[in-house]
Motif scaffolding. Structure first.
Motif, PDB file in Angstrom:
ATOM      1  N   TYR A  41     -20.044   9.242  23.456  1.00 23.93           N
ATOM      2  CA  TYR A  41     -19.671  10.524  22.855  1.00 23.93           C
ATOM      3  C   TYR A  41     -20.877  11.458  22.796  1.00 23.93           C
ATOM      4  O   TYR A  41     -20.767  12.650  23.087  1.00 23.93           O
ATOM      5  CB  TYR A  41     -19.094  10.320  21.452  1.00 23.93           C
ATOM      6  CG  TYR A  41     -18.770  11.609  20.764  1.00 23.93           C
ATOM      7  CD1 TYR A  41     -17.639  12.335  21.105  1.00 23.93           C
ATOM      8  CD2 TYR A  41     -19.616  12.129  19.792  1.00 23.93           C
ATOM      9  CE1 TYR A  41     -17.350  13.541  20.494  1.00 23.93           C
ATOM     10  CE2 TYR A  41     -19.336  13.325  19.167  1.00 23.93           C
ATOM     11  CZ  TYR A  41     -18.204  14.033  19.520  1.00 23.93           C
ATOM     12  OH  TYR A  41     -17.922  15.221  18.912  1.00 23.93           O
ATOM     13  N   VAL A  44     -21.461  12.697  26.572  1.00 23.51           N
ATOM     14  CA  VAL A  44     -20.473  13.534  27.278  1.00 23.51           C
ATOM     15  C   VAL A  44     -19.610  14.372  26.354  1.00 23.51           C
ATOM     16  O   VAL A  44     -18.822  15.182  26.836  1.00 23.51           O
ATOM     17  CB  VAL A  44     -19.558  12.665  28.194  1.00 23.51           C
ATOM     18  CG1 VAL A  44     -20.385  11.935  29.222  1.00 23.51           C
ATOM     19  CG2 VAL A  44     -18.681  11.734  27.402  1.00 23.51           C
ATOM     20  N   ALA A  47     -14.870  14.440  25.994  1.00 27.33           N
ATOM     21  CA  ALA A  47     -14.366  14.676  27.351  1.00 27.33           C
ATOM     22  C   ALA A  47     -12.991  14.028  27.513  1.00 27.33           C
ATOM     23  O   ALA A  47     -12.655  13.089  26.796  1.00 27.33           O
ATOM     24  CB  ALA A  47     -15.337  14.086  28.369  1.00 27.33           C
ATOM     25  N   PRO A  48     -12.197  14.515  28.458  1.00 29.72           N
ATOM     26  CA  PRO A  48     -10.869  13.927  28.682  1.00 29.72           C
ATOM     27  C   PRO A  48     -10.928  12.438  29.052  1.00 29.72           C
ATOM     28  O   PRO A  48     -10.018  11.687  28.740  1.00 29.72           O
ATOM     29  CB  PRO A  48     -10.293  14.746  29.842  1.00 29.72           C
ATOM     30  CG  PRO A  48     -11.073  16.007  29.864  1.00 29.72           C
ATOM     31  CD  PRO A  48     -12.418  15.692  29.295  1.00 29.72           C
ATOM     32  N   ASP A  49     -11.995  12.037  29.701  1.00 30.32           N
ATOM     33  CA  ASP A  49     -12.117  10.635  30.103  1.00 30.32           C
ATOM     34  C   ASP A  49     -13.052   9.838  29.177  1.00 30.32           C
ATOM     35  O   ASP A  49     -13.626   8.825  29.577  1.00 30.32           O
ATOM     36  CB  ASP A  49     -12.583  10.534  31.548  1.00 30.32           C
ATOM     37  CG  ASP A  49     -13.956  11.149  31.780  1.00 30.32           C
ATOM     38  OD1 ASP A  49     -14.431  11.920  30.915  1.00 30.32           O
ATOM     39  OD2 ASP A  49     -14.555  10.851  32.823  1.00 30.32           O
ATOM     40  N   LEU A  50     -13.186  10.279  27.930  1.00 32.99           N
ATOM     41  CA  LEU A  50     -14.076   9.615  26.966  1.00 32.99           C
ATOM     42  C   LEU A  50     -13.716   8.141  26.790  1.00 32.99           C
ATOM     43  O   LEU A  50     -14.589   7.276  26.782  1.00 32.99           O
ATOM     44  CB  LEU A  50     -14.040  10.324  25.609  1.00 32.99           C
ATOM     45  CG  LEU A  50     -14.897   9.708  24.503  1.00 32.99           C
ATOM     46  CD1 LEU A  50     -16.374   9.757  24.881  1.00 32.99           C
ATOM     47  CD2 LEU A  50     -14.655  10.420  23.186  1.00 32.99           C
ATOM     48  N   ARG A  53     -14.782   6.156  29.908  1.00 34.89           N
ATOM     49  CA  ARG A  53     -16.242   6.047  29.959  1.00 34.89           C
ATOM     50  C   ARG A  53     -16.759   5.076  28.900  1.00 34.89           C
ATOM     51  O   ARG A  53     -17.686   4.309  29.159  1.00 34.89           O
ATOM     52  CB  ARG A  53     -16.890   7.411  29.767  1.00 34.89           C
ATOM     53  CG  ARG A  53     -16.746   8.319  30.957  1.00 34.89           C
ATOM     54  CD  ARG A  53     -17.407   9.651  30.652  1.00 34.89           C
ATOM     55  NE  ARG A  53     -17.239  10.578  31.728  1.00 34.89           N
ATOM     56  CZ  ARG A  53     -18.233  11.304  32.230  1.00 34.89           C
ATOM     57  NH1 ARG A  53     -19.453  11.197  31.742  1.00 34.89           N
ATOM     58  NH2 ARG A  53     -18.003  12.134  33.212  1.00 34.89           N
TER      59      ARG A  53
END
Length: 91
Positions: A41, A44, A47-50, A53
């Motif tokens: 967190y 990035v 983010a939509p792909d948190l 990731r």
């Protein structure tokens, strides 16, 4: 054949000697997951792909965290026993 469910419909518990593996396993899952989530967190943002990731970061950290916890937990218990008094019934 052994099943995980007893005759009474309850899930069987692991034997007591499994504690030295199960305790660090649970500790390392929680700690590496939380640290991976916080670090991802921080890197990035939201983010939509948190989630993906974070899971990827956790998959890298858990294989390090579990063996480290197996080594660290007994050491930490010894250190704590030097700092904290035992309950009156165990003296």
């Amino acid at each position: 054949m052994h099943t995980a469910v007893s005759k009474h419909g309850r899930i069987r518990k692991l034997p007591h000697h499994a504690t030295h593996i199960v305790s660090p396993m649970i500790l390392s899952v929680m700690m590496s997951g939380l640290v991976s989530a916080a670090a991802t967190y921080s890197a990035v943002g939201f983010a939509p792909d948190l989630g993906a990731r974070t899971l990827g970061a956790w998959m890298l950290t858990y294989p390090i965290a579990f063996p480290a916890a197996i080594v660290a937990v007994p050491i930490v218990r010894r250190i704590v026993s030097l700092i904290v008094e035992a309950p009156p019934s165990q003296r």
